[in-house]
Design a protein around this motif. Structure first.
Motif, short mmCIF file in Angstrom:
data_model
loop_
_atom_site.label_atom_id
_atom_site.label_comp_id
_atom_site.label_asym_id
_atom_site.label_seq_id
_atom_site.Cartn_x
_atom_site.Cartn_y
_atom_site.Cartn_z
N THR A 179 13.98 0.86 4.31
CA THR A 179 14.84 1.91 4.83
C THR A 179 14.61 3.04 4.02
N PRO A 180 15.09 4.27 4.28
CA PRO A 180 14.79 5.47 3.48
C PRO A 180 15.36 5.44 2.21
N ALA A 181 16.46 4.37 1.89
CA ALA A 181 16.96 4.61 0.58
C ALA A 181 16.38 3.63 -0.51
N GLU A 182 15.44 2.66 0.04
CA GLU A 182 14.71 1.53 -0.88
C GLU A 182 13.39 1.24 -0.59
N PHE A 183 12.77 0.67 -1.72
CA PHE A 183 11.66 -0.17 -1.19
C PHE A 183 11.69 -1.58 -0.74
N SER A 184 10.68 -2.10 -0.26
CA SER A 184 10.76 -3.23 0.47
C SER A 184 11.02 -4.37 -0.76
N SER A 185 10.60 -4.11 -2.16
CA SER A 185 11.08 -4.92 -3.25
C SER A 185 11.01 -4.00 -4.41
N PRO A 186 11.58 -4.48 -5.67
CA PRO A 186 11.79 -3.70 -6.60
C PRO A 186 10.44 -3.28 -7.13
N VAL A 187 10.32 -1.91 -7.59
CA VAL A 187 9.07 -1.51 -7.97
C VAL A 187 9.20 -0.93 -9.36
N THR A 188 8.73 -1.54 -10.37
CA THR A 188 8.90 -1.54 -11.70
C THR A 188 7.50 -0.58 -12.32
N ARG A 189 6.53 -0.59 -11.57
CA ARG A 189 5.63 0.39 -11.82
C ARG A 189 4.67 0.83 -10.58
N CYS A 190 4.18 1.94 -10.62
CA CYS A 190 3.55 2.40 -9.51
C CYS A 190 2.24 2.96 -9.86
N PHE A 191 1.23 2.65 -9.06
CA PHE A 191 -0.50 3.19 -9.23
C PHE A 191 -0.70 3.76 -8.08
N GLY A 192 -1.06 4.92 -7.98
CA GLY A 192 -1.26 5.74 -6.84
C GLY A 192 -2.90 6.50 -7.01
N GLY A 193 -3.73 6.39 -5.86
CA GLY A 193 -4.85 7.03 -5.71
C GLY A 193 -6.00 6.09 -5.06
N GLU A 194 -7.33 5.93 -5.61
CA GLU A 194 -8.13 5.20 -4.98
C GLU A 194 -7.93 3.69 -5.10
N ARG A 195 -8.00 3.06 -4.07
CA ARG A 195 -7.45 1.39 -4.04
C ARG A 195 -8.09 0.71 -5.20
N ALA A 196 -9.49 0.72 -5.18
CA ALA A 196 -10.27 -0.01 -6.48
C ALA A 196 -9.87 0.31 -7.72
N ALA A 197 -9.71 1.65 -7.93
CA ALA A 197 -9.24 2.07 -9.50
C ALA A 197 -7.76 1.44 -9.40
N CYS A 198 -6.98 1.72 -8.65
CA CYS A 198 -5.27 1.31 -8.73
C CYS A 198 -5.40 -0.16 -8.86
N LEU A 199 -6.19 -1.00 -8.32
CA LEU A 199 -6.04 -2.51 -8.24
C LEU A 199 -6.66 -3.04 -9.98
N THR A 200 -7.67 -2.15 -10.27
CA THR A 200 -8.31 -2.44 -11.66
C THR A 200 -7.14 -2.10 -12.57
N LEU A 201 -6.62 -0.80 -12.55
CA LEU A 201 -5.62 -0.46 -13.61
C LEU A 201 -4.39 -1.24 -13.70
#
Length: 221
Positions: A179-201
């Motif tokens: 919904t516009p008010a929430e994520f599909s599950s609690p997000v305690t950290r986030c990593f945004g950018g190139e996929r491979a780099a984020c999944l490594t980080l």
């Protein structure tokens, strides 16, 4: 007049179930701004049926001067200060790149560099601007080690999608908005950018840097 839903950090919310919803943070990075650090930003995003379709992140005071990074669905490239950005078609990976982390990392820069290796860290306020700079190609990823809300990241998320990247939660799942008010599950950290780099980080032991208490309202993430 175009009627739609609205979700803002300080300006309240109107959530009727409309397919469009503006998501706005009028000043992301307030605490760092008040402490005299540059790099806070205004973040304006638009969701359509839960998908980010527009993002504008404007940082009025940075080391490069005022910086506005923007995109809307249908555009072939990002705009930076009114100029189109040529985007790379391939992932650059972490080697020789930059990972944007919170301004709090300045006091633990060596530890953050280890966690970002073979990239190096660059501390800065505003998760919105971190994601925008990653989308613009200044670095490979932007990171928040604390929980984020939609107003923190929707605009940056739109920019990342336009650049071929994405925004991932602590489990490596692309962030969705049920919904516009929430994520599909609690997000305690986030990593945004190139996929491979984020999944490594996200596999790195970031918990060694994080104090247990969640930041209070207005604390930068």
């Amino acid at each position: 007049m175009f009627f739609c839903d609205f979700l803002g950090e300080e300006t309240g919310r109107k959530l009727s179930g409309h397919s469009y919803c503006w998501v706005v943070d009028p000043h992301d990075g307030t605490a760092d701004f008040l402490a005299g650090r540059i790099g806070s930003s205004v973040s304006v995003g638009l969701l359509h049926k839960g998908a980010p379709v527009l993002g504008v992140v404007y940082a009025p005071v940075t080391s490069r001067g005022p910086d506005c990074i923007a995109w809307q669905q249908g555009m072939r490239s990002l705009l930076r200060n009114g100029q189109s950005i040529a985007l790379s078609a391939t992932d650059r990976g972490l080697h020789g790149s930059i990972v944007f982390v919170s301004a709090a990392a300045e006091s633990k820069r060596a530890e953050n560099d280890v966690l970002c290796a073979p990239a190096v860290c660059e501390p800065m306020p505003s998760i919105a601007y971190r994601l925008a700079r990653a989308a613009a190609g200044d670095g490979v990823a932007g990171v928040s080690l604390y929980g984020v809300s939609p107003h923190d990241v929707v605009a940056g998320h739109a920019l990342l999608l336009a650049a071929g990247g994405n925004l991932f939660d602590q489990d490596g799942q692309p962030i969705r908005y049920t919904t516009p008010a929430e994520f599909s599950s609690p997000v305690t950290r986030c990593f945004g950018g190139e996929r491979a780099a984020c999944l490594t980080l996200l596999t790195r032991p970031w918990s060694t840097l994080v104090s247990p208490p969640r930041p209070e309202l207005g604390t930068d993430v």
